[in-house]
Enzyme design. Structure first.
Site, PDB file in Angstrom:
ATOM      1  N   THR A 140       0.819  -1.214   0.000  1.00 41.57           N
ATOM      2  CA  THR A 140       0.000   0.000   0.000  1.00 41.57           C
ATOM      3  C   THR A 140       0.853   1.265   0.000  1.00 41.57           C
ATOM      4  O   THR A 140       0.348   2.357  -0.228  1.00 41.57           O
ATOM      5  CB  THR A 140      -0.929   0.016   1.225  1.00 41.57           C
TER       6      THR A 140
ATOM      7  N   HIS B 296       6.718   0.502   7.556  1.00 43.76           N
ATOM      8  CA  HIS B 296       6.662   1.395   8.716  1.00 43.76           C
ATOM      9  C   HIS B 296       6.918   0.584   9.976  1.00 43.76           C
ATOM     10  O   HIS B 296       7.088  -0.644   9.920  1.00 43.76           O
ATOM     11  CB  HIS B 296       5.328   2.146   8.783  1.00 43.76           C
TER      12      HIS B 296
ATOM     13  N   HIS C  10       5.098  -2.757  10.642  1.00 42.67           N
ATOM     14  CA  HIS C  10       5.561  -3.936   9.912  1.00 42.67           C
ATOM     15  C   HIS C  10       6.709  -4.626  10.649  1.00 42.67           C
ATOM     16  O   HIS C  10       6.871  -5.843  10.589  1.00 42.67           O
ATOM     17  CB  HIS C  10       6.069  -3.544   8.518  1.00 42.67           C
TER      18      HIS C  10
ATOM     19  N   LYS D 186      -9.545   0.279   8.827  1.00 39.54           N
ATOM     20  CA  LYS D 186      -9.782   1.478   8.035  1.00 39.54           C
ATOM     21  C   LYS D 186     -11.219   1.961   8.184  1.00 39.54           C
ATOM     22  O   LYS D 186     -12.154   1.162   8.185  1.00 39.54           O
ATOM     23  CB  LYS D 186      -9.487   1.210   6.551  1.00 39.54           C
TER      24      LYS D 186
ATOM     25  N   ARG E 185      -9.646   2.166   1.070  1.00 42.78           N
ATOM     26  CA  ARG E 185      -8.310   2.621   0.710  1.00 42.78           C
ATOM     27  C   ARG E 185      -8.310   3.177  -0.710  1.00 42.78           C
ATOM     28  O   ARG E 185      -9.097   2.752  -1.553  1.00 42.78           O
ATOM     29  CB  ARG E 185      -7.308   1.464   0.769  1.00 42.78           C
TER      30      ARG E 185
ATOM     31  N   GLN F 285      -6.898 -13.513   0.425  1.00 43.55           N
ATOM     32  CA  GLN F 285      -5.837 -13.788   1.399  1.00 43.55           C
ATOM     33  C   GLN F 285      -5.917 -15.216   1.910  1.00 43.55           C
ATOM     34  O   GLN F 285      -4.894 -15.867   2.147  1.00 43.55           O
ATOM     35  CB  GLN F 285      -5.899 -12.801   2.570  1.00 43.55           C
TER      36      GLN F 285
ATOM     37  N   ASP G 206      -4.386  -7.353  13.993  1.00 45.63           N
ATOM     38  CA  ASP G 206      -5.436  -6.818  13.130  1.00 45.63           C
ATOM     39  C   ASP G 206      -5.750  -7.738  11.961  1.00 45.63           C
ATOM     40  O   ASP G 206      -6.755  -7.563  11.271  1.00 45.63           O
ATOM     41  CB  ASP G 206      -5.045  -5.431  12.613  1.00 45.63           C
TER      42      ASP G 206
ATOM     43  N   LYS H 177      -1.768   3.530  20.003  1.00 44.76           N
ATOM     44  CA  LYS H 177      -0.957   2.919  18.960  1.00 44.76           C
ATOM     45  C   LYS H 177       0.328   3.705  18.761  1.00 44.76           C
ATOM     46  O   LYS H 177       0.310   4.913  18.589  1.00 44.76           O
ATOM     47  CB  LYS H 177      -1.748   2.853  17.647  1.00 44.76           C
TER      48      LYS H 177
ATOM     49  N   LYS I 207       2.985   6.867  15.335  1.00 43.39           N
ATOM     50  CA  LYS I 207       2.435   8.087  14.748  1.00 43.39           C
ATOM     51  C   LYS I 207       3.135   9.292  15.371  1.00 43.39           C
ATOM     52  O   LYS I 207       3.187   9.426  16.590  1.00 43.39           O
ATOM     53  CB  LYS I 207       0.922   8.184  14.988  1.00 43.39           C
ATOM     54  N   THR I 208       3.672  10.163  14.523  1.00 48.85           N
ATOM     55  CA  THR I 208       4.335  11.366  14.990  1.00 48.85           C
ATOM     56  C   THR I 208       3.567  12.580  14.491  1.00 48.85           C
ATOM     57  O   THR I 208       2.600  12.451  13.735  1.00 48.85           O
ATOM     58  CB  THR I 208       5.768  11.442  14.451  1.00 48.85           C
TER      59      THR I 208
END
Length: 423
Positions: free
Chosen positions: A43, A48, A51, A85, A89, A178, A199, A246, A249-250
């Site tokens: 994606t 990140h 992962h 989500k 997406r 999947q 998730d 979570k 995230k910045t």
């Protein structure tokens, strides 16, 4: 002292969250050599920090002798996983997906056994290999018939989307695809375990169920099922703080592993700035340092422990040399220096200084804050500085007189700064 088993090690480091049959999974991981896989959907063109949790689990299984498959979603990436989500997406083109996969493969290889490892190489797979050319009607007749829509809609991935405004039929097909991946990898590589973040639990369980249904029909309690190989699913927790928030995230967005998206210094600073309560979790997840040593480090000197944790994670992603540069830069800055050499940088046009730039606007242009209102609040609280000069006047205008050579060191608080170069 009795040696800790692999499964006990995974549990002690908080890599075990859910399993389709934890007793059997524990037995096969401790006593057999199996093939397992983790899926990565393209994606974006970079991994990140989220992962990296699954990749560390992947690495630990490889270190124990198990054979790992990295599966990239050349086909599923064109659909998009609805998990987590609030809305659909953005659809990617085939060209974008292929470009992303190339970058992701190169990035992921840094965390797992290289493909040239003769004893236990990582297998690289792409689900486009078995979906390309597949006829829609054939796939739906062979695979779709084994999925009950009522059960699918009960899964968190779909239920949350329904509660937040709707779900497309395109996304409904993601679970089927999947699940079919697991069946194909079992056929091609004798793969018996899928790992992933929590998730992905619904998708992983669906894959194990599809395998059994294809083997035994819709009677999952067939007496002969124990005579045939079973397959399993295991998830690791998402990377969360002690308060349940979570991580990753910045203020500037996602914490990417690509240095072009998140600078090594920003990466280092993110972990150095985490709450003390989260240090042990991060040590356990991203290093091989023994758990008793980690606890000793934290109990002896929490500041030193945090610095070591931030260094080790940065070294894992960017290498020891870059990690040491980040440490040196931080020490230089805190000692009152400008730390010009290793500073994260951004470039602006010199012409923008012709009439001057308001300090709040500069904070936004340099990506240090998201809005001028936030910048003004920080300025008034004394959290913004140009070099060693604190700015508390929200009307302050930055001009060429503030430049050192061709740049300005803009600081936010004690630990965040950026070198703004004007050309």
């Amino acid at each position: 002292m009795k040696k800790t088993s692999l499964f006990q090690e995974l549990q002690s480091r908080n890599f075990v969250y859910q399993g389709t049959d934890l007793d059997s999974i524990q037995n096969i991981l401790n006593n057999n050599k199996i093939t397992f896989y983790v899926g990565v959907d393209p994606t974006a063109d970079s991994l990140h920090i989220g992962h990296l949790v699954a990749l560390m689990l992947f690495k630990k299984l490889q270190q124990a002798g198990h054979i790992g498959i990295l599966l990239f979603g050349g086909a599923t990436g064109l659909i998009g996983d609805p998990s987590g989500k609030q809305e659909m997406r953005q659809l990617l083109t085939d060209t974008q997906v292929k470009y992303n996969i190339t970058n992701l493969i190169n990035s992921a290889k840094g965390f797992v056994n290289p493909t040239c490892n003769h004893d236990n190489p990582t297998i690289i797979a792409n689900n486009a290999d078995w979906f390309d050319g597949t006829k829609f009607i054939d796939f739906m007749r062979d695979i779709g018939t084994h999925f009950n829509v009522n059960k699918m809609l009960a899964a968190d991935a779909y239920a949350n989307r329904l509660n937040n405004g709707g779900l497309t039929f395109l996304e409904m097909s993601y679970m089927l695809m999947q699940s079919y991946d697991f069946v194909q990898l079992n056929k091609l590589h004798n793969c018996t375990l899928q790992i992933g973040g929590s998730d992905q639990w619904g998708n992983i369980v669906a894959g194990t169920r599809l395998y059994r249904k294809l083997k035994f029909g819709n009677d999952e309690h067939n007496d002969k099922k124990d005579e045939l190989q079973n397959i399993y699913g295991l998830t690791c927790p998402l990377l969360l703080t002690k308060t349940g928030k979570k991580m990753g995230k910045t203020e500037k967005g996602t914490l990417w592993l690509d240095a072009n998206k998140t600078t090594p210094y920003d990466f280092y600073q993110y972990f150095y700035n985490v709450d003390d309560a989260d240090i042990e979790t991060l040590f356990n997840t991203f290093t091989d340092i023994p758990t008793h040593t980690i606890q000793d480090l934290i109990q002896t000197d929490i500041i030193s422990a945090k610095k070591k944790m931030a260094f080790e994670i940065t070294a894992l992603v960017h290498g020891k040399d870059k990690a040491q540069e980040c440490v040196d830069t931080a020490q230089s800055l805190f000692a009152g220096g400008n730390a010009d050499t290793n500073a994260p940088t951004i470039q602006l046009q010199l012409s923008q200084l012709k009439d001057g730039i308001n300090i709040a606007q500069l904070c936004v242009l340099s990506t240090q804050v998201k809005s001028t209102s936030q910048a003004r609040q920080l300025i008034q609280s004394g959290a913004i500085a140009l070099g060693q000069n604190k700015i508390i006047d929200i009307t302050y205008t930055v001009t060429t007189k503030d430049l050192t050579d061709n740049h300005i060191i803009l600081k936010k608080g004690k630990k965040n700064y950026i070198k703004v170069i004007f050309k």
